[in-house]
Design a protein around this motif. Structure first.
Motif, mmCIF file in Angstrom:
data_model
loop_
_atom_site.group_PDB
_atom_site.id
_atom_site.type_symbol
_atom_site.label_atom_id
_atom_site.label_comp_id
_atom_site.label_asym_id
_atom_site.label_seq_id
_atom_site.Cartn_x
_atom_site.Cartn_y
_atom_site.Cartn_z
ATOM 1 N N TRP A 96 0.837 -1.206 0.000
ATOM 2 C CA TRP A 96 0.000 0.000 0.000
ATOM 3 C C TRP A 96 0.871 1.254 0.000
ATOM 4 O O TRP A 96 0.537 2.249 -0.641
ATOM 5 C CB TRP A 96 -0.938 0.013 1.196
ATOM 6 N N ALA A 97 1.989 1.206 0.708
ATOM 7 C CA ALA A 97 2.898 2.349 0.735
ATOM 8 C C ALA A 97 3.516 2.588 -0.643
ATOM 9 O O ALA A 97 3.625 3.729 -1.092
ATOM 10 C CB ALA A 97 3.991 2.125 1.776
ATOM 11 N N TRP A 98 3.923 1.510 -1.310
ATOM 12 C CA TRP A 98 4.475 1.662 -2.665
ATOM 13 C C TRP A 98 3.413 2.163 -3.636
ATOM 14 O O TRP A 98 3.696 2.964 -4.524
ATOM 15 C CB TRP A 98 5.076 0.347 -3.165
ATOM 16 N N GLY A 99 2.180 1.705 -3.468
ATOM 17 C CA GLY A 99 1.082 2.214 -4.301
ATOM 18 C C GLY A 99 0.868 3.699 -4.089
ATOM 19 O O GLY A 99 0.640 4.450 -5.038
ATOM 20 N N CYS A 100 0.981 4.139 -2.848
ATOM 21 C CA CYS A 100 0.860 5.566 -2.534
ATOM 22 C C CYS A 100 1.966 6.357 -3.214
ATOM 23 O O CYS A 100 1.709 7.419 -3.790
ATOM 24 C CB CYS A 100 0.912 5.757 -1.023
ATOM 25 N N ILE A 101 3.185 5.851 -3.167
ATOM 26 C CA ILE A 101 4.312 6.539 -3.797
ATOM 27 C C ILE A 101 4.108 6.657 -5.299
ATOM 28 O O ILE A 101 4.337 7.716 -5.890
ATOM 29 C CB ILE A 101 5.631 5.816 -3.456
ATOM 30 N N VAL A 102 3.659 5.588 -5.927
ATOM 31 C CA VAL A 102 3.447 5.598 -7.378
ATOM 32 C C VAL A 102 2.344 6.576 -7.761
ATOM 33 O O VAL A 102 2.505 7.400 -8.669
ATOM 34 C CB VAL A 102 3.126 4.172 -7.885
ATOM 35 N N VAL A 103 1.223 6.509 -7.070
ATOM 36 C CA VAL A 103 0.095 7.381 -7.385
ATOM 37 C C VAL A 103 0.453 8.850 -7.163
ATOM 38 O O VAL A 103 0.142 9.713 -7.992
ATOM 39 C CB VAL A 103 -1.148 6.974 -6.554
ATOM 40 N N CYS A 104 1.140 9.136 -6.073
ATOM 41 C CA CYS A 104 1.527 10.526 -5.795
ATOM 42 C C CYS A 104 2.566 11.033 -6.785
ATOM 43 O O CYS A 104 2.550 12.209 -7.156
ATOM 44 C CB CYS A 104 2.036 10.649 -4.364
ATOM 45 N N SER A 105 3.448 10.169 -7.245
ATOM 46 C CA SER A 105 4.437 10.573 -8.253
ATOM 47 C C SER A 105 3.772 10.907 -9.581
ATOM 48 O O SER A 105 4.134 11.891 -10.237
ATOM 49 C CB SER A 105 5.467 9.465 -8.451
ATOM 50 N N VAL A 106 2.810 10.106 -9.976
ATOM 51 C CA VAL A 106 2.071 10.381 -11.213
ATOM 52 C C VAL A 106 1.307 11.696 -11.081
ATOM 53 O O VAL A 106 1.302 12.525 -12.001
ATOM 54 C CB VAL A 106 1.115 9.213 -11.552
ATOM 55 N N GLY A 107 0.673 11.912 -9.949
ATOM 56 C CA GLY A 107 -0.042 13.164 -9.721
ATOM 57 C C GLY A 107 0.872 14.369 -9.742
ATOM 58 O O GLY A 107 0.536 15.413 -10.307
ATOM 59 N N ALA A 108 2.058 14.243 -9.139
ATOM 60 C CA ALA A 108 3.015 15.352 -9.136
ATOM 61 C C ALA A 108 3.511 15.648 -10.554
ATOM 62 O O ALA A 108 3.674 16.813 -10.928
ATOM 63 C CB ALA A 108 4.183 15.024 -8.220
ATOM 64 N N ALA A 109 3.739 14.607 -11.335
ATOM 65 C CA ALA A 109 4.181 14.805 -12.719
ATOM 66 C C ALA A 109 3.100 15.510 -13.539
ATOM 67 O O ALA A 109 3.395 16.429 -14.309
ATOM 68 C CB ALA A 109 4.548 13.473 -13.348
ATOM 69 N N LEU A 110 1.852 15.104 -13.365
ATOM 70 C CA LEU A 110 0.751 15.752 -14.084
ATOM 71 C C LEU A 110 0.602 17.213 -13.656
ATOM 72 O O LEU A 110 0.351 18.090 -14.492
ATOM 73 C CB LEU A 110 -0.560 15.010 -13.841
ATOM 74 N N LEU A 111 0.770 17.477 -12.386
ATOM 75 C CA LEU A 111 0.681 18.849 -11.892
ATOM 76 C C LEU A 111 1.807 19.707 -12.456
ATOM 77 O O LEU A 111 1.584 20.861 -12.847
ATOM 78 C CB LEU A 111 0.721 18.852 -10.366
ATOM 79 N N LEU A 112 3.005 19.152 -12.543
ATOM 80 C CA LEU A 112 4.144 19.884 -13.096
ATOM 81 C C LEU A 112 3.934 20.186 -14.580
ATOM 82 O O LEU A 112 4.166 21.308 -15.029
ATOM 83 C CB LEU A 112 5.426 19.084 -12.892
ATOM 84 N N VAL A 113 3.466 19.206 -15.330
ATOM 85 C CA VAL A 113 3.194 19.412 -16.756
ATOM 86 C C VAL A 113 2.121 20.474 -16.945
ATOM 87 O O VAL A 113 2.228 21.351 -17.803
ATOM 88 C CB VAL A 113 2.787 18.079 -17.424
ATOM 89 N N SER A 114 1.096 20.416 -16.131
ATOM 90 C CA SER A 114 0.017 21.396 -16.225
ATOM 91 C C SER A 114 0.519 22.800 -15.896
ATOM 92 O O SER A 114 0.170 23.768 -16.583
ATOM 93 C CB SER A 114 -1.114 21.007 -15.276
ATOM 94 N N ALA A 115 1.321 22.924 -14.867
ATOM 95 C CA ALA A 115 1.837 24.234 -14.477
ATOM 96 C C ALA A 115 2.762 24.801 -15.546
ATOM 97 O O ALA A 115 2.735 26.002 -15.819
ATOM 98 C CB ALA A 115 2.566 24.132 -13.148
ATOM 99 N N LEU A 116 3.582 23.969 -16.144
ATOM 100 C CA LEU A 116 4.498 24.448 -17.179
ATOM 101 C C LEU A 116 3.763 24.838 -18.455
ATOM 102 O O LEU A 116 4.173 25.761 -19.149
ATOM 103 C CB LEU A 116 5.557 23.392 -17.482
ATOM 104 N N SER A 117 2.677 24.161 -18.779
ATOM 105 C CA SER A 117 1.931 24.491 -19.990
ATOM 106 C C SER A 117 1.149 25.792 -19.829
ATOM 107 O O SER A 117 0.933 26.505 -20.798
ATOM 108 C CB SER A 117 0.990 23.357 -20.377
ATOM 109 N N VAL A 118 0.748 26.143 -18.624
ATOM 110 C CA VAL A 118 0.016 27.383 -18.377
ATOM 111 C C VAL A 118 0.959 28.576 -18.435
ATOM 112 O O VAL A 118 0.596 29.639 -18.934
ATOM 113 C CB VAL A 118 -0.693 27.321 -17.006
#
Length: 61
Positions: A24-46
């Motif tokens: 469950w901890a590794w799943g949390c790390i993976v999900v949060c990493s994907v979310g952080a990457a999407l947030l970074l891409v979104s912020a850079l595109s704006v």
């Protein structure tokens, strides 16, 4: 989308703390990493300036 991933990551973190299972901890790390990457891409595109291409009908000199 990132808000949904943050909620899933939070749920996985709670599950990891309650059960003590590392999966469950590794799943949390993976999900949060994907979310952080999407947030970074979104912020850079704006923040990209719109003046990279000339307005329609105008030719560059």
């Amino acid at each position: 989308m990132t808000l949904v991933l943050a909620a899933i990551g939070c749920a996985l973190l709670i599950a990891a703390l309650v059960t003590g299972a590392m999966i469950w901890a590794w799943g949390c790390i993976v999900v949060c990493s994907v979310g952080a990457a999407l947030l970074l891409v979104s912020a850079l595109s704006v923040r990209r300036p719109d003046n990279e291409s000339p307005p329609s009908g105008h030719k560059p000199r």
